[in-house]
Design a protein around this motif. Sequence first.
Motif, mmCIF file in Angstrom:
data_model
loop_
_atom_site.group_PDB
_atom_site.id
_atom_site.type_symbol
_atom_site.label_atom_id
_atom_site.label_comp_id
_atom_site.label_asym_id
_atom_site.label_seq_id
_atom_site.Cartn_x
_atom_site.Cartn_y
_atom_site.Cartn_z
ATOM 1 N N VAL A 31 0.842 -1.198 0.000
ATOM 2 C CA VAL A 31 0.000 0.000 0.000
ATOM 3 C C VAL A 31 0.878 1.249 0.000
ATOM 4 C CG1 VAL A 31 -1.834 1.251 1.202
ATOM 5 C CG2 VAL A 31 -1.844 -1.254 1.175
ATOM 6 N N HIS A 32 1.713 1.375 1.039
ATOM 7 C CA HIS A 32 2.636 2.492 1.120
ATOM 8 C C HIS A 32 4.035 1.975 1.436
ATOM 9 C CE1 HIS A 32 -1.212 4.670 2.287
ATOM 10 N NE2 HIS A 32 -0.841 5.222 1.149
ATOM 11 N N LEU A 33 5.035 2.823 1.170
ATOM 12 C CA LEU A 33 6.428 2.415 1.387
ATOM 13 C C LEU A 33 7.076 3.237 2.488
ATOM 14 C CD1 LEU A 33 7.531 2.044 -2.332
ATOM 15 C CD2 LEU A 33 7.027 0.195 -0.712
ATOM 16 N N ARG A 34 7.970 2.576 3.229
ATOM 17 C CA ARG A 34 8.739 3.213 4.299
ATOM 18 C C ARG A 34 10.218 2.949 4.040
ATOM 19 N NH1 ARG A 34 4.517 5.288 4.557
ATOM 20 N NH2 ARG A 34 2.832 4.786 5.985
ATOM 21 N N LEU A 35 11.046 3.949 4.347
ATOM 22 C CA LEU A 35 12.491 3.832 4.131
ATOM 23 C C LEU A 35 13.202 3.756 5.478
ATOM 24 C CD1 LEU A 35 15.073 4.094 2.321
ATOM 25 C CD2 LEU A 35 14.825 6.573 2.568
ATOM 26 N N VAL A 64 14.501 3.896 13.154
ATOM 27 C CA VAL A 64 13.880 5.067 12.534
ATOM 28 C C VAL A 64 13.583 4.818 11.054
ATOM 29 C CG1 VAL A 64 14.050 7.550 12.142
ATOM 30 C CG2 VAL A 64 15.181 6.529 14.127
ATOM 31 N N VAL A 65 12.331 5.057 10.667
ATOM 32 C CA VAL A 65 11.932 4.970 9.267
ATOM 33 C C VAL A 65 11.345 6.311 8.834
ATOM 34 C CG1 VAL A 65 11.405 2.508 9.452
ATOM 35 C CG2 VAL A 65 9.564 4.188 9.687
ATOM 36 N N ALA A 66 11.390 6.557 7.532
ATOM 37 C CA ALA A 66 10.735 7.733 6.967
ATOM 38 C C ALA A 66 9.734 7.270 5.928
ATOM 39 C CB ALA A 66 11.758 8.664 6.313
ATOM 40 N N SER A 67 8.740 8.102 5.668
ATOM 41 C CA SER A 67 7.821 7.789 4.574
ATOM 42 C C SER A 67 8.580 7.840 3.264
ATOM 43 C CB SER A 67 6.680 8.800 4.542
ATOM 44 O OG SER A 67 5.891 8.553 3.385
ATOM 45 N N PHE A 68 8.311 6.855 2.390
ATOM 46 C CA PHE A 68 8.913 6.845 1.054
ATOM 47 C C PHE A 68 7.817 7.055 0.010
ATOM 48 C CE2 PHE A 68 11.539 4.632 -2.362
ATOM 49 C CZ PHE A 68 12.498 5.625 -2.404
ATOM 50 N N GLU A 69 6.774 7.775 0.433
ATOM 51 C CA GLU A 69 5.693 8.114 -0.483
ATOM 52 C C GLU A 69 5.967 9.470 -1.128
ATOM 53 O OE1 GLU A 69 2.957 6.247 -1.380
ATOM 54 O OE2 GLU A 69 4.294 4.791 -0.448
ATOM 55 N N PRO A 70 5.587 9.631 -2.394
ATOM 56 C CA PRO A 70 5.844 10.908 -3.072
ATOM 57 C C PRO A 70 5.261 12.085 -2.304
ATOM 58 C CG PRO A 70 5.080 9.254 -4.629
ATOM 59 C CD PRO A 70 4.943 8.651 -3.257
ATOM 60 N N GLY A 71 6.098 13.073 -2.022
ATOM 61 C CA GLY A 71 5.640 14.298 -1.384
ATOM 62 C C GLY A 71 5.512 14.221 0.120
ATOM 63 N N GLU A 72 5.533 13.045 0.702
ATOM 64 C CA GLU A 72 5.399 12.930 2.162
ATOM 65 C C GLU A 72 6.754 13.140 2.815
ATOM 66 O OE1 GLU A 72 3.479 9.512 3.762
ATOM 67 O OE2 GLU A 72 1.625 9.857 2.675
ATOM 68 N N TRP A 74 7.907 12.842 6.559
ATOM 69 C CA TRP A 74 7.854 12.604 7.995
ATOM 70 C C TRP A 74 8.676 11.363 8.306
ATOM 71 C CZ3 TRP A 74 6.009 7.801 9.077
ATOM 72 C CH2 TRP A 74 5.085 7.226 8.175
ATOM 73 N N ALA A 75 9.122 11.291 9.543
ATOM 74 C CA ALA A 75 9.883 10.133 10.001
ATOM 75 C C ALA A 75 9.346 9.705 11.354
ATOM 76 C CB ALA A 75 11.367 10.468 10.087
ATOM 77 N N TRP A 76 9.573 8.430 11.682
ATOM 78 C CA TRP A 76 8.994 7.853 12.893
ATOM 79 C C TRP A 76 10.037 6.984 13.576
ATOM 80 C CZ3 TRP A 76 4.739 8.456 15.783
ATOM 81 C CH2 TRP A 76 4.397 7.448 16.704
ATOM 82 N N CYS A 77 10.181 7.174 14.888
ATOM 83 C CA CYS A 77 11.073 6.307 15.660
ATOM 84 C C CYS A 77 10.240 5.260 16.377
ATOM 85 C CB CYS A 77 11.900 7.114 16.658
ATOM 86 S SG CYS A 77 12.973 6.041 17.641
ATOM 87 N N VAL A 84 9.682 12.091 14.392
ATOM 88 C CA VAL A 84 10.957 12.789 14.510
ATOM 89 C C VAL A 84 11.190 13.586 13.229
ATOM 90 C CG1 VAL A 84 11.987 11.109 16.098
ATOM 91 C CG2 VAL A 84 12.207 10.768 13.633
ATOM 92 N N PRO A 85 12.018 14.638 13.295
ATOM 93 C CA PRO A 85 12.267 15.427 12.089
ATOM 94 C C PRO A 85 13.025 14.611 11.039
ATOM 95 C CG PRO A 85 13.580 16.238 13.955
ATOM 96 C CD PRO A 85 12.718 15.145 14.478
ATOM 97 N N VAL A 86 12.692 14.825 9.761
ATOM 98 C CA VAL A 86 13.408 14.157 8.684
ATOM 99 C C VAL A 86 14.784 14.807 8.557
ATOM 100 C CG1 VAL A 86 13.425 13.633 6.219
ATOM 101 C CG2 VAL A 86 11.259 13.652 7.478
ATOM 102 N N PRO A 87 15.871 14.045 8.729
ATOM 103 C CA PRO A 87 17.210 14.650 8.611
ATOM 104 C C PRO A 87 17.422 15.234 7.218
ATOM 105 C CG PRO A 87 17.329 12.452 9.594
ATOM 106 C CD PRO A 87 15.922 12.634 9.089
ATOM 107 N N ALA A 88 18.101 16.372 7.161
ATOM 108 C CA ALA A 88 18.320 17.035 5.875
ATOM 109 C C ALA A 88 19.033 16.119 4.889
ATOM 110 C CB ALA A 88 19.129 18.317 6.099
ATOM 111 N N ALA A 89 19.927 15.267 5.385
ATOM 112 C CA ALA A 89 20.687 14.376 4.505
ATOM 113 C C ALA A 89 19.810 13.316 3.847
ATOM 114 C CB ALA A 89 21.806 13.701 5.299
ATOM 115 N N VAL A 90 18.625 13.090 4.405
ATOM 116 C CA VAL A 90 17.728 12.065 3.867
ATOM 117 C C VAL A 90 16.874 12.617 2.731
ATOM 118 C CG1 VAL A 90 15.731 10.620 4.446
ATOM 119 C CG2 VAL A 90 17.618 10.831 6.057
ATOM 120 N N LYS A 91 16.593 13.909 2.791
ATOM 121 C CA LYS A 91 15.600 14.489 1.875
ATOM 122 C C LYS A 91 15.898 14.239 0.396
ATOM 123 C CE LYS A 91 13.752 17.697 5.226
ATOM 124 N NZ LYS A 91 13.849 19.007 5.856
#
Length: 95
Positions: A31-35, A64-72, A74-77, A84-91
């Motif tokens: 359904v959705h992807l997480r990174l 810690v995972v982040a959403s891997f959906e287009p335009g989303e 957010w990250a979750w611990c 949690v904030p999405v690290p700039a290096a991940v964006k």
Amino acid sequence: MSCPHVSTLAPVAPRTPQGCEECLKTGSGWVHLRLCLTCGHVGCCDSSPNRHATKHVHKAGHPVVASFEPGERWAWCYADEEEVPVPAAVKPYLR
Ligand SMILES: [Zn+2]
Ligand SMILES: [Zn+2]
Ligand SMILES: [Zn+2]
């Protein structure tokens, strides 16, 4: 904001940017992807039949995972159970 994990991450590129790593192998759907922000594993969310993102968190111990959906953005611990904030290096790796 109490998560001690997110600031220690050194994010890497998604290993399977085209979809969930395990589902691609088995031909399953998602359904959705997480990174995973520790190792770049791409897994499917808890609304997907196989929930590979959560399974990966527990198996690999990567919290810690982040959403891997287009335009989303957010990250979750999982360890702290908080957003949690999405690290700039991940964006640059997000869609
Ligand atoms: Zn944390
Ligand atoms: Zn999957
Ligand atoms: Zn991982």
